[in-house]
Write an enzyme that holds these catalytic residues in place. Structure first.
Site, PDB file in Angstrom:
ATOM      1  N   SER A 236       0.825  -1.208   0.000  1.00 58.93           N
ATOM      2  CA  SER A 236       0.000   0.000   0.000  1.00 58.93           C
ATOM      3  C   SER A 236       0.863   1.263   0.000  1.00 58.93           C
ATOM      4  CB  SER A 236      -0.920  -0.038   1.231  1.00 58.93           C
ATOM      5  OG  SER A 236      -1.628   1.159   1.360  1.00 58.93           O
ATOM      6  N   GLN A 237       1.707   1.421   1.027  1.00 55.50           N
ATOM      7  CA  GLN A 237       2.539   2.627   1.118  1.00 55.50           C
ATOM      8  C   GLN A 237       3.743   2.553   0.182  1.00 55.50           C
ATOM      9  OE1 GLN A 237       1.964   5.508   2.840  1.00 55.50           O
ATOM     10  NE2 GLN A 237      -0.002   4.685   3.475  1.00 55.50           N
TER      11      GLN A 237
ATOM     12  N   GLN B  19       9.151  -6.118  10.331  1.00 58.57           N
ATOM     13  CA  GLN B  19      10.259  -5.148  10.317  1.00 58.57           C
ATOM     14  C   GLN B  19      11.424  -5.497  11.257  1.00 58.57           C
ATOM     15  OE1 GLN B  19       8.641  -1.192  10.760  1.00 58.57           O
ATOM     16  NE2 GLN B  19       7.390  -1.363   8.903  1.00 58.57           N
TER      17      GLN B  19
ATOM     18  N   HIS C 203       5.470   4.454  10.218  1.00 57.90           N
ATOM     19  CA  HIS C 203       4.722   4.282  11.462  1.00 57.90           C
ATOM     20  C   HIS C 203       5.762   4.011  12.546  1.00 57.90           C
ATOM     21  CE1 HIS C 203       1.689   3.200  14.303  1.00 57.90           C
ATOM     22  NE2 HIS C 203       1.685   1.904  14.105  1.00 57.90           N
TER      23      HIS C 203
ATOM     24  N   GLY D 227      -2.254   4.231   1.047  1.00 58.66           N
ATOM     25  CA  GLY D 227      -1.310   4.361  -0.053  1.00 58.66           C
ATOM     26  C   GLY D 227      -1.951   4.743  -1.376  1.00 58.66           C
TER      27      GLY D 227
ATOM     28  N   ASP E  79      -1.975   7.201  15.972  1.00 60.08           N
ATOM     29  CA  ASP E  79      -2.311   6.376  14.809  1.00 60.08           C
ATOM     30  C   ASP E  79      -3.046   5.107  15.251  1.00 60.08           C
ATOM     31  OD1 ASP E  79      -1.699   5.932  11.784  1.00 60.08           O
ATOM     32  OD2 ASP E  79      -1.155   4.039  12.742  1.00 60.08           O
TER      33      ASP E  79
ATOM     34  N   SER F 244     -31.120  16.762   5.654  1.00 62.20           N
ATOM     35  CA  SER F 244     -32.388  17.457   5.916  1.00 62.20           C
ATOM     36  C   SER F 244     -32.448  17.958   7.362  1.00 62.20           C
ATOM     37  CB  SER F 244     -33.547  16.500   5.664  1.00 62.20           C
ATOM     38  OG  SER F 244     -33.520  15.477   6.649  1.00 62.20           O
TER      39      SER F 244
HETATM   40  P1  NAD Z   1       1.534  -3.833   2.912  1.00 58.75           P
HETATM   41  O1  NAD Z   1       1.134  -5.065   3.661  1.00 58.75           O
HETATM   42  O2  NAD Z   1       0.549  -3.203   2.007  1.00 58.75           O
HETATM   43  O3  NAD Z   1       2.841  -4.128   2.013  1.00 58.75           O
HETATM   44  C1  NAD Z   1       3.912  -4.848   2.491  1.00 58.75           C
HETATM   45  C2  NAD Z   1       5.003  -5.029   1.433  1.00 58.75           C
HETATM   46  O4  NAD Z   1       6.133  -5.586   2.082  1.00 58.75           O
HETATM   47  C3  NAD Z   1       4.637  -5.973   0.306  1.00 58.75           C
HETATM   48  O5  NAD Z   1       5.286  -5.538  -0.855  1.00 58.75           O
HETATM   49  C4  NAD Z   1       5.251  -7.285   0.775  1.00 58.75           C
HETATM   50  O6  NAD Z   1       5.505  -8.169  -0.300  1.00 58.75           O
HETATM   51  C5  NAD Z   1       6.528  -6.771   1.394  1.00 58.75           C
HETATM   52  N1  NAD Z   1       7.141  -7.658   2.385  1.00 58.75           N
HETATM   53  C6  NAD Z   1       6.530  -8.438   3.298  1.00 58.75           C
HETATM   54  N2  NAD Z   1       7.456  -9.089   4.038  1.00 58.75           N
HETATM   55  C7  NAD Z   1       8.681  -8.686   3.572  1.00 58.75           C
HETATM   56  C8  NAD Z   1      10.014  -8.995   3.924  1.00 58.75           C
HETATM   57  N3  NAD Z   1      10.285  -9.860   4.905  1.00 58.75           N
HETATM   58  N4  NAD Z   1      11.030  -8.396   3.237  1.00 58.75           N
HETATM   59  C9  NAD Z   1      10.780  -7.516   2.231  1.00 58.75           C
HETATM   60  N5  NAD Z   1       9.513  -7.186   1.867  1.00 58.75           N
HETATM   61  C10 NAD Z   1       8.490  -7.770   2.525  1.00 58.75           C
HETATM   62  O7  NAD Z   1       2.087  -2.773   3.996  1.00 58.75           O
HETATM   63  P2  NAD Z   1       1.566  -1.278   4.262  1.00 58.75           P
HETATM   64  O8  NAD Z   1       0.137  -1.312   4.706  1.00 58.75           O
HETATM   65  O9  NAD Z   1       1.960  -0.430   3.102  1.00 58.75           O
HETATM   66  O10 NAD Z   1       2.432  -0.866   5.540  1.00 58.75           O
HETATM   67  C11 NAD Z   1       3.800  -0.489   5.440  1.00 58.75           C
HETATM   68  C12 NAD Z   1       4.113   0.482   6.557  1.00 58.75           C
HETATM   69  O11 NAD Z   1       3.366   1.694   6.366  1.00 58.75           O
HETATM   70  C13 NAD Z   1       3.739  -0.010   7.946  1.00 58.75           C
HETATM   71  O12 NAD Z   1       4.707   0.468   8.851  1.00 58.75           O
HETATM   72  C14 NAD Z   1       2.396   0.669   8.223  1.00 58.75           C
HETATM   73  O13 NAD Z   1       2.105   0.837   9.597  1.00 58.75           O
HETATM   74  C15 NAD Z   1       2.645   2.016   7.541  1.00 58.75           C
HETATM   75  N6  NAD Z   1       1.442   2.756   7.142  1.00 58.75           N
HETATM   76  C16 NAD Z   1       0.476   2.139   6.414  1.00 58.75           C
HETATM   77  C17 NAD Z   1      -0.629   2.865   5.983  1.00 58.75           C
HETATM   78  C18 NAD Z   1      -1.664   2.193   5.092  1.00 58.75           C
HETATM   79  O14 NAD Z   1      -2.555   2.881   4.637  1.00 58.75           O
HETATM   80  N7  NAD Z   1      -1.605   0.927   4.768  1.00 58.75           N
HETATM   81  C19 NAD Z   1      -0.766   4.218   6.322  1.00 58.75           C
HETATM   82  C20 NAD Z   1       0.275   4.850   7.045  1.00 58.75           C
HETATM   83  C21 NAD Z   1       1.377   4.099   7.447  1.00 58.75           C
HETATM   84 MG    MG Z   2      -1.704   2.573  11.451  1.00 56.54          MG
END
Ligand code: NAD
Ligand code: MG
Length: 338
Positions: free
Chosen positions: A22-23, A81, A103, A129, A186, A247
């Site tokens: 997503s992000q 992470q 985050h 994202g 958050d 309304s």
């Molecule tokens: P996601 O689940 O959408 O995407 C995760 C990505 O990481 C995928 O490409 C996956 O294949 C890859 N991945 C998974 N395990 C892996 C590994 N071991 N090594 C390398 N790549 C790996 O994640 P997200 O929702 O985008 O979240 C990412 C960060 O952004 C988090 O810290 C989340 O808290 C933060 N965040 C998310 C949002 C949101 O709207 N989703 C908003 C703000 C902040």
């Molecule tokens: Mg969050």
């Protein structure tokens, strides 16, 4: 607060984006379109590798991406992470490079204790994202909060602001925060209001109507489908704009019945949710649940998916193919708020 930041601080930097969900996808595409040098780090044969390649990126394994990077953006799921940090980042990140999170969870709750010779920063868009990308493409941006946990180079804050500008956040608003405030607000927002609060409110409203003998299809439109109209008005102009568009009868009902549903006892329980976040109870439970293989998470998720509102919803949404097209195009946005 700032809306004037530029990408200058990162003009010569190589940025490694780890994760392409997503992000990750939104950040990577926006940074590239802002003229910055981006490489993607992913597990070989991971589910999003081919997507990143198709989008025109150079994709390598995380350790390799980190080795050459001046800024490493950690955009994998929060729970993976710490291992990713230990295995691929800690042994490879250059001294003086910046480690960036979207985050603050792992740093704030000490699941990651970053090396002392790097900058540690946070840029968190206040939106999913898909929106970070679509707003950028329209010449707009999603507001971001940014923070500095560790400033080794003296430029940590400028790097965070430049990254936020690169993903389009500075077009809307950048607000300085710290890892604690970002993490706690958050988690509270998504639990009490956005994901947890809103979905339970909808489900309980649906059940109330159906148990009283009304048609589930009508209940679905009343409490779920029409919520979009209200949320769009909140988004554009706050509660004021919502009140302008409904309304007088709806307004009167809002004033007398809203506080009967969400009352001071609800607020007390919200404070309980916030306390569990602040004292680490929620984080401890979530980490233990993840390590145990997500037994409760899977059960609770299945119960949500099996709820009658989802059965009736799937049937009704199938009659509106334009919604299906939107859902496919913006899947990450629908997946979660984050
Ligand atoms: P996601 O689940 O959408 O995407 C995760 C990505 O990481 C995928 O490409 C996956 O294949 C890859 N991945 C998974 N395990 C892996 C590994 N071991 N090594 C390398 N790549 C790996 O994640 P997200 O929702 O985008 O979240 C990412 C960060 O952004 C988090 O810290 C989340 O808290 C933060 N965040 C998310 C949002 C949101 O709207 N989703 C908003 C703000 C902040
Ligand atoms: Mg969050």
């Amino acid at each position: 607060m700032s809306t004037t930041a530029t990408t200058d601080m990162l003009a010569k930097a190589r940025i490694a984006v780890l994760g392409y969900g997503s992000q990750g996808r939104a950040h990577a595409l926006n940074l590239k379109d802002s003229g910055l040098d981006v490489v993607i780090g992913l597990r070989p044969n991971g589910p999003t590798w081919s997507k990143a390649v198709a989008d025109g990126f150079h994709v390598v394994e995380p350790a390799e991406a980190v080795r050459d990077a001046d800024l490493v953006a950690v955009l994998t799921p929060d729970m993976v992470q710490p291992t990713l940090y230990k295995e691929s980042i800690e042994p490879n990140i250059k001294a003086g490079a910046a480690l960036l999170f979207a985050h603050g969870f792992n740093v704030h709750f000490k699941q990651i204790e970053p090396r002392s010779d790097i900058d540690v920063i946070l840029v968190a868009p206040k939106g999913p994202g898909a929106l970070v990308r679509s707003e950028y493409e329209r010449g707009r941006g999603v507001p971001c909060v940014y923070a500095v946990h560790q400033d080794k180079t003296g430029h940590a804050e400028d790097k965070a602001k430049a990254y936020a500008a690169g993903i389009g956040g500075a077009r809307a608003m950048l607000i300085k925060t710290d890892f604690k405030e970002e993490t706690e607000t958050d988690l509270f927002g998504e639990q009490a209001v956005l994901c947890g609060g809103a979905s339970e409110l909808v489900i309980k409203g649906f059940e109330t109507l159906v148990e009283a003998g009304y048609q589930p299809e009508i209940a679905y439109y009343e409490v779920l489908h029409e919520l979009k109209l209200i949320v769009d008005l909140f988004y554009e102009g706050g509660i004021t704009r919502m009140l302008q568009f409904v309304s007088e009868t709806a307004q009167y009902g809002d004033y007398v019945s809203g506080p009967r549903i969400v009352d001071s006892a609800t607020k007390e329980r919200m404070k309980g949710v916030l306390t569990d976040i602040q004292d680490g109870t929620f984080a401890r439970n979530w980490i233990a649940e993840y390590k145990a293989g997500l037994p409760n998470y899977k059960k609770l998720k299945q119960a949500d998916l099996d709820h009658p509102i989802e059965q009736v919803g799937a049937k009704l949404r199938a009659r509106m193919p334009w919604l299906q097209a939107g859902a496919k195009a913006e899947q990450p946005q629908l997946k979660k708020v984050g």
